[in-house]
Design a protein around this motif. Structure first.
Motif, PDB file in Angstrom:
ATOM      1  N   UNK A 228     -14.355   3.964   2.151  1.00 33.18           N
ATOM      2  CA  UNK A 228     -15.222   4.967   1.541  1.00 33.18           C
ATOM      3  C   UNK A 228     -14.408   5.960   0.720  1.00 33.18           C
ATOM      4  N   UNK A 229     -13.183   6.220   1.142  1.00 33.28           N
ATOM      5  CA  UNK A 229     -12.319   7.125   0.385  1.00 33.28           C
ATOM      6  C   UNK A 229     -12.038   6.560  -1.006  1.00 33.28           C
ATOM      7  N   UNK A 230     -11.808   5.244  -1.083  1.00 33.03           N
ATOM      8  CA  UNK A 230     -11.566   4.614  -2.382  1.00 33.03           C
ATOM      9  C   UNK A 230     -12.811   4.698  -3.255  1.00 33.03           C
ATOM     10  N   UNK A 231     -13.984   4.496  -2.670  1.00 33.62           N
ATOM     11  CA  UNK A 231     -15.231   4.608  -3.423  1.00 33.62           C
ATOM     12  C   UNK A 231     -15.407   6.016  -3.993  1.00 33.62           C
ATOM     13  N   UNK A 232     -15.071   7.018  -3.208  1.00 31.73           N
ATOM     14  CA  UNK A 232     -15.295   8.409  -3.615  1.00 31.73           C
ATOM     15  C   UNK A 232     -14.221   8.917  -4.574  1.00 31.73           C
ATOM     16  N   UNK A 233     -12.969   8.604  -4.291  1.00 32.67           N
ATOM     17  CA  UNK A 233     -11.873   9.136  -5.111  1.00 32.67           C
ATOM     18  C   UNK A 233     -11.627   8.305  -6.361  1.00 32.67           C
ATOM     19  N   UNK A 234     -11.986   7.031  -6.326  1.00 36.79           N
ATOM     20  CA  UNK A 234     -11.809   6.178  -7.486  1.00 36.79           C
ATOM     21  C   UNK A 234     -10.509   5.399  -7.469  1.00 36.79           C
ATOM     22  N   UNK A 235     -10.298   4.636  -8.530  1.00 35.03           N
ATOM     23  CA  UNK A 235      -9.121   3.782  -8.644  1.00 35.03           C
ATOM     24  C   UNK A 235      -8.366   4.063  -9.937  1.00 35.03           C
ATOM     25  N   UNK A 236      -7.081   3.771  -9.910  1.00 38.38           N
ATOM     26  CA  UNK A 236      -6.225   3.839 -11.096  1.00 38.38           C
ATOM     27  C   UNK A 236      -5.691   2.432 -11.342  1.00 38.38           C
ATOM     28  N   UNK A 237      -5.913   1.912 -12.537  1.00 38.58           N
ATOM     29  CA  UNK A 237      -5.471   0.557 -12.876  1.00 38.58           C
ATOM     30  C   UNK A 237      -4.274   0.602 -13.812  1.00 38.58           C
ATOM     31  N   UNK A 238      -3.256  -0.161 -13.488  1.00 38.40           N
ATOM     32  CA  UNK A 238      -2.062  -0.273 -14.328  1.00 38.40           C
ATOM     33  C   UNK A 238      -1.932  -1.717 -14.796  1.00 38.40           C
ATOM     34  N   UNK A 239      -1.881  -1.897 -16.098  1.00 37.51           N
ATOM     35  CA  UNK A 239      -1.611  -3.222 -16.662  1.00 37.51           C
ATOM     36  C   UNK A 239      -0.155  -3.213 -17.098  1.00 37.51           C
ATOM     37  N   UNK A 240       0.688  -3.996 -16.393  1.00 38.36           N
ATOM     38  CA  UNK A 240       2.131  -3.974 -16.627  1.00 38.36           C
ATOM     39  C   UNK A 240       2.560  -5.254 -17.334  1.00 38.36           C
ATOM     40  N   UNK A 241       3.064  -5.097 -18.555  1.00 31.51           N
ATOM     41  CA  UNK A 241       3.477  -6.253 -19.361  1.00 31.51           C
ATOM     42  C   UNK A 241       4.789  -5.941 -20.060  1.00 31.51           C
ATOM     43  N   UNK A 242       5.846  -5.807 -19.258  1.00 29.88           N
ATOM     44  CA  UNK A 242       7.167  -5.435 -19.773  1.00 29.88           C
ATOM     45  C   UNK A 242       8.193  -6.470 -19.337  1.00 29.88           C
ATOM     46  N   UNK A 243       9.141  -6.761 -20.222  1.00 28.07           N
ATOM     47  CA  UNK A 243      10.214  -7.700 -19.907  1.00 28.07           C
ATOM     48  C   UNK A 243       9.689  -9.080 -19.587  1.00 28.07           C
TER      49      UNK A 243
END
Length: 303
Positions: A228-243
């Protein structure tokens, strides 16, 4: 001594072994390479400007207060959770009304006929309302997409069942272990951080089906959303395409993004990380698919 040579002399006064025509050829080749490098630099600069313009337009479409809110959300400054049960109680009937108007002929309607309690459970619907900032229409639209996606990935028999590890086959488990999508814990605001490794995903497609990769993404994200904490606080998405993890092909990325949009994540921020300007072509495809308010929550990191 006094000699005249028809061929150009070296710095020691003797005739060079390389004919003068080859010098011209090398000079021409060097100029060609410089010209190509110049064109590439100009094209890279154009792509960067196009991306900057897309993100700037999104910010400019917001009010001053909205821009301030987005900045706080992106940087995790405001970690307060405010949810009014009374507001949720008012949103529920509105959501039901929008679903009634849009569900005809959909997989949502089939799921509802299979198990009404599953699709109408308060906790299930609240998860979607939170993901869409309590916008009833947007929530209804996403619930319709969610069951379409779930049916595509797992079939009718699992439409009204929470997907567990036992529902994944051997290829799914192998893909899960490859970790092209991972949970990186929480940031300072308590938001769940996901990272997608573009290169790993591309490599997996050489041995696994796109369907397998999508099932794994579905499983990882929905598992995290049980909190429920994830639902309320939200998510951060990182798309990593290095090297070595940079994107080598655009195959499957539209489907990956479409799958993610169908899942009830409260998306706080996106970060796209790359060390090659040509990767901006892929980044721009993602940005153009986003709604304006989500573009304002995206940051590009180059280098």
């Amino acid at each position: 001594f006094n000699q005249t040579f028809n061929q150009p002399q070296s710095c020691f006064g003797f005739c060079n072994d390389v004919p003068s025509s080859n010098h011209g050829h090398r000079f021409h080749h060097s100029n060609k390479m410089q010209k190509e490098d110049g064109l590439k630099a100009a094209e890279d600069k154009k792509k960067k400007h196009e991306m900057d313009d897309l993100l700037s337009e999104a910010l400019n479409a917001l009010t001053f207060e909205e821009r301030e809110d987005h900045q706080e959300i992106i940087h995790g400054v405001n970690d307060k959770i405010v949810e009014d049960d009374t507001f949720l109680d008012r949103a529920m009937p509105e959501l039901e009304s929008h679903l009634a108007n849009t569900k005809t002929g959909s997989l949502y309607e089939i799921a509802e006929s299979m198990d009404p309690a599953y699709v109408s459970a308060r906790a299930f619907r609240v998860m979607f309302l939170r993901a869409n900032d309590y916008d009833a229409k947007a929530t209804a639209d996403q619930m319709i997409r969610f069951f379409e996606m779930k049916h595509q990935l797992f079939g009718t028999e699992k439409l009204v069942k929470d997907i567990a590890i036992e529902d994944l086959d051997e290829d799914d488990i192998d893909c899960l272990k490859a970790s092209f999508v991972q949970l990186l814990g929480r940031d300072r605001s308590g938001r769940q951080v996901f990272v997608h490794f573009g290169g790993l995903f591309g490599d997996l497609l050489s041995s696994k089906s796109l369907q397998t990769c999508l099932r794994v993404q579905y499983y990882v994200i929905m598992k995290a959303l049980q909190s429920e904490e994830t639902q309320l606080r939200g998510t951060v998405s990182i798309w990593y395409a290095i090297g070595s993890l940079k994107v080598k092909t655009h195959k499957g990325f539209f489907e990956i993004f479409t799958c993610a949009r169908a899942l009830p994540q409260k998306k706080a921020a996106y970060h796209l990380c790359t060390d090659e300007m040509r990767q901006f072509t892929f980044c721009s495809l993602i940005v153009k698919m986003m709604k304006c308010n989500m573009r304002a929550r995206m940051r590009l990191h180059f280098g």
